[in-house]
Design a protein around this motif. Structure first.
Motif, PDB file in Angstrom:
ATOM      1  N   LEU A  16       0.836  -1.206   0.000  1.00 55.74           N
ATOM      2  CA  LEU A  16       0.000   0.000   0.000  1.00 55.74           C
ATOM      3  C   LEU A  16       0.866   1.250   0.000  1.00 55.74           C
ATOM      4  O   LEU A  16       0.618   2.198  -0.756  1.00 55.74           O
ATOM      5  CB  LEU A  16      -0.930  -0.009   1.215  1.00 55.74           C
ATOM      6  CG  LEU A  16      -1.846   1.200   1.385  1.00 55.74           C
ATOM      7  CD1 LEU A  16      -2.810   1.330   0.199  1.00 55.74           C
ATOM      8  CD2 LEU A  16      -2.616   1.089   2.691  1.00 55.74           C
ATOM      9  N   SER A  19       2.224   1.782  -3.408  1.00 58.21           N
ATOM     10  CA  SER A  19       1.183   2.298  -4.305  1.00 58.21           C
ATOM     11  C   SER A  19       0.926   3.776  -4.056  1.00 58.21           C
ATOM     12  O   SER A  19       0.743   4.550  -4.997  1.00 58.21           O
ATOM     13  CB  SER A  19      -0.117   1.501  -4.127  1.00 58.21           C
ATOM     14  OG  SER A  19       0.060   0.171  -4.547  1.00 58.21           O
ATOM     15  N   PHE A  20       0.916   4.174  -2.777  1.00 64.93           N
ATOM     16  CA  PHE A  20       0.733   5.592  -2.470  1.00 64.93           C
ATOM     17  C   PHE A  20       1.893   6.417  -3.000  1.00 64.93           C
ATOM     18  O   PHE A  20       1.697   7.537  -3.482  1.00 64.93           O
ATOM     19  CB  PHE A  20       0.565   5.829  -0.972  1.00 64.93           C
ATOM     20  CG  PHE A  20      -0.849   5.704  -0.505  1.00 64.93           C
ATOM     21  CD1 PHE A  20      -1.861   6.455  -1.073  1.00 64.93           C
ATOM     22  CD2 PHE A  20      -1.164   4.822   0.494  1.00 64.93           C
ATOM     23  CE1 PHE A  20      -3.166   6.331  -0.653  1.00 64.93           C
ATOM     24  CE2 PHE A  20      -2.476   4.692   0.928  1.00 64.93           C
ATOM     25  CZ  PHE A  20      -3.481   5.447   0.354  1.00 64.93           C
ATOM     26  N   LEU A  23       1.253   6.928  -6.601  1.00 65.61           N
ATOM     27  CA  LEU A  23       0.132   7.848  -6.771  1.00 65.61           C
ATOM     28  C   LEU A  23       0.549   9.289  -6.468  1.00 65.61           C
ATOM     29  O   LEU A  23       0.180  10.221  -7.187  1.00 65.61           O
ATOM     30  CB  LEU A  23      -1.027   7.415  -5.875  1.00 65.61           C
ATOM     31  CG  LEU A  23      -2.344   8.160  -6.024  1.00 65.61           C
ATOM     32  CD1 LEU A  23      -2.892   8.008  -7.450  1.00 65.61           C
ATOM     33  CD2 LEU A  23      -3.353   7.649  -5.007  1.00 65.61           C
ATOM     34  N   LEU A 138     -13.709   2.713  -2.947  1.00 64.40           N
ATOM     35  CA  LEU A 138     -12.366   3.279  -2.863  1.00 64.40           C
ATOM     36  C   LEU A 138     -12.415   4.652  -2.209  1.00 64.40           C
ATOM     37  O   LEU A 138     -11.586   4.971  -1.350  1.00 64.40           O
ATOM     38  CB  LEU A 138     -11.716   3.374  -4.246  1.00 64.40           C
ATOM     39  CG  LEU A 138     -10.329   4.023  -4.270  1.00 64.40           C
ATOM     40  CD1 LEU A 138      -9.337   3.247  -3.400  1.00 64.40           C
ATOM     41  CD2 LEU A 138      -9.822   4.139  -5.695  1.00 64.40           C
ATOM     42  N   SER A 139     -13.375   5.465  -2.580  1.00 64.14           N
ATOM     43  CA  SER A 139     -13.514   6.791  -1.988  1.00 64.14           C
ATOM     44  C   SER A 139     -13.734   6.687  -0.477  1.00 64.14           C
ATOM     45  O   SER A 139     -13.120   7.417   0.312  1.00 64.14           O
ATOM     46  CB  SER A 139     -14.678   7.530  -2.648  1.00 64.14           C
ATOM     47  OG  SER A 139     -14.817   8.812  -2.093  1.00 64.14           O
ATOM     48  N   LEU A 141     -12.838   4.161   1.486  1.00 65.65           N
ATOM     49  CA  LEU A 141     -11.601   3.674   2.106  1.00 65.65           C
ATOM     50  C   LEU A 141     -10.561   4.787   2.218  1.00 65.65           C
ATOM     51  O   LEU A 141      -9.905   4.932   3.256  1.00 65.65           O
ATOM     52  CB  LEU A 141     -11.039   2.506   1.299  1.00 65.65           C
ATOM     53  CG  LEU A 141     -11.850   1.210   1.326  1.00 65.65           C
ATOM     54  CD1 LEU A 141     -11.248   0.209   0.338  1.00 65.65           C
ATOM     55  CD2 LEU A 141     -11.924   0.633   2.722  1.00 65.65           C
ATOM     56  N   LEU A 142     -10.389   5.563   1.160  1.00 62.22           N
ATOM     57  CA  LEU A 142      -9.398   6.643   1.192  1.00 62.22           C
ATOM     58  C   LEU A 142      -9.766   7.700   2.234  1.00 62.22           C
ATOM     59  O   LEU A 142      -8.893   8.201   2.952  1.00 62.22           O
ATOM     60  CB  LEU A 142      -9.244   7.272  -0.188  1.00 62.22           C
ATOM     61  CG  LEU A 142      -8.541   6.405  -1.230  1.00 62.22           C
ATOM     62  CD1 LEU A 142      -8.595   7.084  -2.603  1.00 62.22           C
ATOM     63  CD2 LEU A 142      -7.111   6.105  -0.832  1.00 62.22           C
ATOM     64  N   HIS A 143     -11.052   8.029   2.317  1.00 67.19           N
ATOM     65  CA  HIS A 143     -11.485   9.005   3.322  1.00 67.19           C
ATOM     66  C   HIS A 143     -11.198   8.472   4.729  1.00 67.19           C
ATOM     67  O   HIS A 143     -10.665   9.201   5.581  1.00 67.19           O
ATOM     68  CB  HIS A 143     -12.969   9.337   3.166  1.00 67.19           C
ATOM     69  CG  HIS A 143     -13.477  10.217   4.257  1.00 67.19           C
ATOM     70  ND1 HIS A 143     -13.189  11.564   4.327  1.00 67.19           N
ATOM     71  CD2 HIS A 143     -14.221   9.932   5.359  1.00 67.19           C
ATOM     72  CE1 HIS A 143     -13.738  12.080   5.415  1.00 67.19           C
ATOM     73  NE2 HIS A 143     -14.367  11.107   6.056  1.00 67.19           N
ATOM     74  N   LEU A 145      -8.985   6.322   5.654  1.00 69.04           N
ATOM     75  CA  LEU A 145      -7.542   6.353   5.872  1.00 69.04           C
ATOM     76  C   LEU A 145      -7.074   7.780   6.179  1.00 69.04           C
ATOM     77  O   LEU A 145      -6.279   8.006   7.093  1.00 69.04           O
ATOM     78  CB  LEU A 145      -6.811   5.802   4.642  1.00 69.04           C
ATOM     79  CG  LEU A 145      -5.297   5.745   4.721  1.00 69.04           C
ATOM     80  CD1 LEU A 145      -4.840   4.821   5.853  1.00 69.04           C
ATOM     81  CD2 LEU A 145      -4.720   5.258   3.400  1.00 69.04           C
ATOM     82  N   ALA A 146      -7.589   8.742   5.432  1.00 66.76           N
ATOM     83  CA  ALA A 146      -7.164  10.135   5.605  1.00 66.76           C
ATOM     84  C   ALA A 146      -7.521  10.678   6.992  1.00 66.76           C
ATOM     85  O   ALA A 146      -6.759  11.448   7.563  1.00 66.76           O
ATOM     86  CB  ALA A 146      -7.795  11.014   4.526  1.00 66.76           C
TER      87      ALA A 146
END
Length: 154
Positions: A16, A19-20, A23, A138-139, A141-143, A145-146
């Motif tokens: 991960l 990948s970040f 990105l 995905l949105s 999950l990303l939120h 995580l953030a």
């Protein structure tokens, strides 16, 4: 937790992180190119300030600095540059006479949209075959995580 699970989790987190990193490299390139399209020579940080004001504004300089975790002195110079380009305005804050509200002008909104268009179409193309549910997931999950939360499960 067994050592296999711990090792699996470690490997997954390392993947991960990788990948970040990829990105973020792509995103930094996007921001640099978009800043240049808004105004030749514009710094990426100034483009980010314009983007944040566009998305969350009108904002005071203090609120913008907090949202970007940036130095107010640098941001003040960026906002002055954006104002000189006609991309933002500063008006007195009706809630605090000592502060001014920064807002993006119509020209600023158009220039931002034009600057983002090439990369937005790239994102649409990259996820063209994804389901809407996958995009939403995905949105989510990303939120999560953030903001440091455990993502909601369906």
């Amino acid at each position: 937790m067994t050592s296999d699970v711990t090792d699996d989790r470690r490997v997954a987190v390392q993947a991960l992180e990788s990948s970040f990193s990829e990105l973020m490299t792509v995103f930094r390139r996007f921001v640099s190119e978009a800043a240049e399209r808004v105004s030749p020579g514009m710094l990426p940080a100034t483009f980010k300030a314009l983007s944040v004001v566009s998305r969350f504004g009108p904002l005071t300089l203090s609120a913008l600095a907090e949202r970007l975790a940036a130095d107010k002195g640098f941001l003040s110079r960026s906002i002055t540059e954006l104002e000189e380009l006609g991309l933002v305005t500063r008006t007195p804050d009706p809630n605090d006479g000592r502060s001014r509200l920064i807002a993006v002008t119509e020209v600023g909104h158009r220039r931002l949209a034009d600057a983002r268009a090439p990369h937005e179409s790239r994102l649409f193309e990259a996820i063209a075959d994804w389901s809407i549910d996958d995009i939403r997931h995905l949105s989510t999950l990303l939120h999560a995580l953030a903001v440091g939360e455990v993502p909601a499960r369906d």
